[in-house]
Design a protein around this motif. Structure first.
Motif, PDB file in Angstrom:
ATOM      1  N   GLN A  80       0.820  -1.209   0.000  1.00  0.00           N
ATOM      2  CA  GLN A  80       0.000   0.000   0.000  1.00  0.00           C
ATOM      3  C   GLN A  80       0.852   1.256   0.000  1.00  0.00           C
ATOM      4  O   GLN A  80       0.326   2.365  -0.072  1.00  0.00           O
ATOM      5  CB  GLN A  80      -0.911   0.005   1.229  1.00  0.00           C
ATOM      6  CG  GLN A  80      -2.009  -1.041   1.207  1.00  0.00           C
ATOM      7  CD  GLN A  80      -2.916  -0.940   2.417  1.00  0.00           C
ATOM      8  OE1 GLN A  80      -2.469  -0.720   3.543  1.00  0.00           O
ATOM      9  NE2 GLN A  80      -4.208  -1.105   2.193  1.00  0.00           N
ATOM     10  N   GLU A  81       2.173   1.065   0.119  1.00  0.00           N
ATOM     11  CA  GLU A  81       3.136   2.170   0.215  1.00  0.00           C
ATOM     12  C   GLU A  81       2.810   3.080   1.390  1.00  0.00           C
ATOM     13  O   GLU A  81       2.994   4.299   1.329  1.00  0.00           O
ATOM     14  CB  GLU A  81       3.198   2.958  -1.096  1.00  0.00           C
ATOM     15  CG  GLU A  81       3.689   2.113  -2.258  1.00  0.00           C
ATOM     16  CD  GLU A  81       3.918   2.917  -3.524  1.00  0.00           C
ATOM     17  OE1 GLU A  81       3.566   4.118  -3.549  1.00  0.00           O
ATOM     18  OE2 GLU A  81       4.459   2.346  -4.481  1.00  0.00           O
ATOM     19  N   ASP A  82       2.335   2.481   2.470  1.00  0.00           N
ATOM     20  CA  ASP A  82       2.049   3.203   3.701  1.00  0.00           C
ATOM     21  C   ASP A  82       3.263   3.070   4.613  1.00  0.00           C
ATOM     22  O   ASP A  82       3.299   2.285   5.562  1.00  0.00           O
ATOM     23  CB  ASP A  82       0.802   2.619   4.384  1.00  0.00           C
ATOM     24  CG  ASP A  82       0.322   3.469   5.556  1.00  0.00           C
ATOM     25  OD1 ASP A  82       1.092   4.342   6.013  1.00  0.00           O
ATOM     26  OD2 ASP A  82      -0.813   3.249   6.027  1.00  0.00           O
ATOM     27  N   TRP A  83       4.281   3.881   4.331  1.00  0.00           N
ATOM     28  CA  TRP A  83       5.553   3.730   5.029  1.00  0.00           C
ATOM     29  C   TRP A  83       5.476   4.227   6.464  1.00  0.00           C
ATOM     30  O   TRP A  83       6.245   3.770   7.315  1.00  0.00           O
ATOM     31  CB  TRP A  83       6.657   4.426   4.253  1.00  0.00           C
ATOM     32  CG  TRP A  83       6.743   3.921   2.850  1.00  0.00           C
ATOM     33  CD1 TRP A  83       6.528   4.620   1.696  1.00  0.00           C
ATOM     34  CD2 TRP A  83       7.026   2.575   2.440  1.00  0.00           C
ATOM     35  NE1 TRP A  83       6.664   3.811   0.597  1.00  0.00           N
ATOM     36  CE2 TRP A  83       6.975   2.539   1.025  1.00  0.00           C
ATOM     37  CE3 TRP A  83       7.321   1.399   3.135  1.00  0.00           C
ATOM     38  CZ2 TRP A  83       7.209   1.383   0.297  1.00  0.00           C
ATOM     39  CZ3 TRP A  83       7.549   0.234   2.408  1.00  0.00           C
ATOM     40  CH2 TRP A  83       7.497   0.230   1.014  1.00  0.00           C
ATOM     41  N   GLY A  84       4.557   5.142   6.749  1.00  0.00           N
ATOM     42  CA  GLY A  84       4.348   5.566   8.138  1.00  0.00           C
ATOM     43  C   GLY A  84       3.868   4.399   8.981  1.00  0.00           C
ATOM     44  O   GLY A  84       4.335   4.184  10.119  1.00  0.00           O
ATOM     45  N   ALA A  85       2.937   3.605   8.421  1.00  0.00           N
ATOM     46  CA  ALA A  85       2.456   2.425   9.140  1.00  0.00           C
ATOM     47  C   ALA A  85       3.558   1.389   9.284  1.00  0.00           C
ATOM     48  O   ALA A  85       3.645   0.707  10.306  1.00  0.00           O
ATOM     49  CB  ALA A  85       1.256   1.833   8.397  1.00  0.00           C
ATOM     50  N   VAL A  86       4.402   1.268   8.263  1.00  0.00           N
ATOM     51  CA  VAL A  86       5.547   0.350   8.349  1.00  0.00           C
ATOM     52  C   VAL A  86       6.444   0.739   9.513  1.00  0.00           C
ATOM     53  O   VAL A  86       6.853  -0.110  10.318  1.00  0.00           O
ATOM     54  CB  VAL A  86       6.341   0.344   7.022  1.00  0.00           C
ATOM     55  CG1 VAL A  86       7.693  -0.343   7.210  1.00  0.00           C
ATOM     56  CG2 VAL A  86       5.543  -0.351   5.924  1.00  0.00           C
ATOM     57  N   ASP A  87       6.762   2.027   9.620  1.00  0.00           N
ATOM     58  CA  ASP A  87       7.635   2.486  10.699  1.00  0.00           C
ATOM     59  C   ASP A  87       7.017   2.249  12.063  1.00  0.00           C
ATOM     60  O   ASP A  87       7.713   1.840  13.008  1.00  0.00           O
ATOM     61  CB  ASP A  87       7.945   3.976  10.522  1.00  0.00           C
ATOM     62  CG  ASP A  87       8.887   4.247   9.356  1.00  0.00           C
ATOM     63  OD1 ASP A  87       9.614   3.311   8.961  1.00  0.00           O
ATOM     64  OD2 ASP A  87       8.877   5.377   8.839  1.00  0.00           O
ATOM     65  N   ARG A  88       5.722   2.504  12.183  1.00  0.00           N
ATOM     66  CA  ARG A  88       5.064   2.279  13.477  1.00  0.00           C
ATOM     67  C   ARG A  88       5.080   0.810  13.862  1.00  0.00           C
ATOM     68  O   ARG A  88       5.315   0.455  15.023  1.00  0.00           O
ATOM     69  CB  ARG A  88       3.622   2.810  13.423  1.00  0.00           C
ATOM     70  CG  ARG A  88       3.510   4.329  13.372  1.00  0.00           C
ATOM     71  CD  ARG A  88       2.081   4.787  13.584  1.00  0.00           C
ATOM     72  NE  ARG A  88       1.192   4.360  12.505  1.00  0.00           N
ATOM     73  CZ  ARG A  88       1.013   5.047  11.368  1.00  0.00           C
ATOM     74  NH1 ARG A  88       1.666   6.180  11.160  1.00  0.00           N
ATOM     75  NH2 ARG A  88       0.167   4.602  10.444  1.00  0.00           N
ATOM     76  N   LEU A  89       4.864  -0.054  12.889  1.00  0.00           N
ATOM     77  CA  LEU A  89       4.841  -1.487  13.179  1.00  0.00           C
ATOM     78  C   LEU A  89       6.248  -2.002  13.461  1.00  0.00           C
ATOM     79  O   LEU A  89       6.436  -2.869  14.318  1.00  0.00           O
ATOM     80  CB  LEU A  89       4.221  -2.250  12.009  1.00  0.00           C
ATOM     81  CG  LEU A  89       3.979  -3.743  12.232  1.00  0.00           C
ATOM     82  CD1 LEU A  89       3.121  -3.977  13.479  1.00  0.00           C
ATOM     83  CD2 LEU A  89       3.313  -4.365  11.013  1.00  0.00           C
ATOM     84  N   LEU A  90       7.232  -1.469  12.759  1.00  0.00           N
ATOM     85  CA  LEU A  90       8.615  -1.869  13.031  1.00  0.00           C
ATOM     86  C   LEU A  90       9.021  -1.486  14.446  1.00  0.00           C
ATOM     87  O   LEU A  90       9.686  -2.253  15.145  1.00  0.00           O
ATOM     88  CB  LEU A  90       9.563  -1.218  12.022  1.00  0.00           C
ATOM     89  CG  LEU A  90       9.612  -1.847  10.632  1.00  0.00           C
ATOM     90  CD1 LEU A  90      10.474  -1.005   9.707  1.00  0.00           C
ATOM     91  CD2 LEU A  90      10.151  -3.270  10.707  1.00  0.00           C
ATOM     92  N   ALA A  91       8.602  -0.296  14.878  1.00  0.00           N
ATOM     93  CA  ALA A  91       8.904   0.129  16.245  1.00  0.00           C
ATOM     94  C   ALA A  91       8.249  -0.799  17.254  1.00  0.00           C
ATOM     95  O   ALA A  91       8.848  -1.175  18.274  1.00  0.00           O
ATOM     96  CB  ALA A  91       8.443   1.562  16.456  1.00  0.00           C
ATOM     97  N   LYS A  92       7.027  -1.192  16.954  1.00  0.00           N
ATOM     98  CA  LYS A  92       6.321  -2.124  17.833  1.00  0.00           C
ATOM     99  C   LYS A  92       6.952  -3.512  17.772  1.00  0.00           C
ATOM    100  O   LYS A  92       7.062  -4.215  18.779  1.00  0.00           O
ATOM    101  CB  LYS A  92       4.852  -2.208  17.419  1.00  0.00           C
ATOM    102  CG  LYS A  92       3.981  -3.047  18.338  1.00  0.00           C
ATOM    103  CD  LYS A  92       2.523  -2.958  17.919  1.00  0.00           C
ATOM    104  CE  LYS A  92       1.623  -3.713  18.872  1.00  0.00           C
ATOM    105  NZ  LYS A  92       0.194  -3.605  18.492  1.00  0.00           N
ATOM    106  N   GLY A  93       7.403  -3.875  16.567  1.00  0.00           N
ATOM    107  CA  GLY A  93       7.981  -5.192  16.384  1.00  0.00           C
ATOM    108  C   GLY A  93       9.300  -5.383  17.103  1.00  0.00           C
ATOM    109  O   GLY A  93       9.708  -6.515  17.361  1.00  0.00           O
ATOM    110  N   ARG A  94       9.973  -4.288  17.427  1.00  0.00           N
ATOM    111  CA  ARG A  94      11.248  -4.417  18.133  1.00  0.00           C
ATOM    112  C   ARG A  94      11.069  -4.983  19.528  1.00  0.00           C
ATOM    113  O   ARG A  94      12.022  -5.443  20.149  1.00  0.00           O
ATOM    114  CB  ARG A  94      11.948  -3.058  18.202  1.00  0.00           C
ATOM    115  CG  ARG A  94      12.418  -2.549  16.842  1.00  0.00           C
ATOM    116  CD  ARG A  94      13.317  -1.335  16.971  1.00  0.00           C
ATOM    117  NE  ARG A  94      13.646  -0.796  15.651  1.00  0.00           N
ATOM    118  CZ  ARG A  94      13.045   0.246  15.097  1.00  0.00           C
ATOM    119  NH1 ARG A  94      12.091   0.880  15.764  1.00  0.00           N
ATOM    120  NH2 ARG A  94      13.389   0.674  13.917  1.00  0.00           N
ATOM    121  N   THR A  95       9.842  -4.921  20.027  1.00  0.00           N
ATOM    122  CA  THR A  95       9.576  -5.487  21.354  1.00  0.00           C
ATOM    123  C   THR A  95       9.198  -6.962  21.270  1.00  0.00           C
ATOM    124  O   THR A  95       8.995  -7.605  22.290  1.00  0.00           O
ATOM    125  CB  THR A  95       8.428  -4.713  22.043  1.00  0.00           C
ATOM    126  OG1 THR A  95       7.213  -4.918  21.311  1.00  0.00           O
ATOM    127  CG2 THR A  95       8.739  -3.227  22.113  1.00  0.00           C
TER     128      THR A  95
END
Length: 246
Positions: A80-95
């Motif tokens: 979807q090229e929603d890179w803001g959502a990608v960044d938010r999920l990556l931040a969450k995924g680090r936990t």
């Protein structure tokens, strides 16, 4: 059994039929995490990315200990090229412990930055993995072709085993050496190439389609005679899989 029947159908390229089966299972059991995961995968395979995202998002919130919906949702956001959502999920995924599903992240990065340098890094990583293990997950070939590396994908396939060897570096990843990603609607590049039927023949798919008289959805979608291509590749040597080592 319905969601897994649908998953199996997708592995043979029957995307529409697989989606119907999986949607039926989802209607019967909407709270089952695996049924939810599989219906989201089936929707993604059919190109219905927007319909898959809410299911993945619910899974990530509702069952945080499941790691694979995280990487699947990352892929959905990337398409979807929603890179803001990608960044938010990556931040969450680090936990979370993504474990073997961490293997998806290089593709997300390369899709986000499709520069020659980024694609070179992807190809270098893939080449190193093939050199170390002697095998390649077909999903990585699909990713490579989608990133514009079609020739490189087929060249890599010619030098590697299409599946696990039992080596320690044979990480399964989110697709676990299954063939379903080869038929994903949003990544047609590999199957749109005339060399694709021979690749399918190595996996025994061509033999199955010809013998069963039932052809995958892509047979009527690719810009060449898919059936003739499969028949021409009939004598292609099949990969041999030993369940004791694979």
């Amino acid at each position: 059994a319905w969601p897994y029947a649908g998953w199996n159908l997708r592995s043979f390229g029957f995307i529409r039929e697989g989606l119907e089966q999986t949607e039926r299972a989802y209607r019967l059991d909407t709270l089952n995490p695996m049924t939810s995961n599989l219906v989201a995968l089936a929707r993604m395979a059919a190109g219905r990315v927007a319909d898959a995202v809410p299911v993945y998002e619910d899974l990530v919130d509702r069952v945080p200990e499941m790691s694979f919906p995280v990487t699947s949702l990352l892929r959905a956001y990337a398409f979807q090229e929603d890179w803001g959502a990608v960044d938010r999920l990556l931040a969450k995924g680090r936990t979370q412990q993504l474990r073997e599903f961490q293997d998806t992240l290089p593709f997300i990065e390369a899709k986000r930055d499709p520069s020659p340098e980024s694609r070179s890094r992807w190809l270098e990583g893939l080449s190193n993995n093939v050199e170390r293990t002697g095998c390649v997950d077909v999903s990585r070939l699909v990713y490579s072709a989608h990133l514009g590396l079609v020739d490189e994908a087929f060249e890599m396939a010619a030098t590697a085993r299409l599946g696990p060897t039992g080596a320690s570096g044979g990480i399964m990843g989110p697709d676990a050496y299954r063939t379903s990603l080869m038929f994903q609607a949003t990544m047609p590049e590999l199957r749109y190439d005339r060399r694709f039927p021979a690749l399918c023949a190595r996996l025994g798919l061509g033999e199955f389609w010809i013998t069963a008289g039932k052809w995958p959805d892509c047979a009527d979608e690719v810009p060449y005679d898919f059936r003739a291509g499969c028949e021409a590749a009939w004598d292609t040597p099949r990969e041999h899989f030993d369940p004791l080592t694979a």
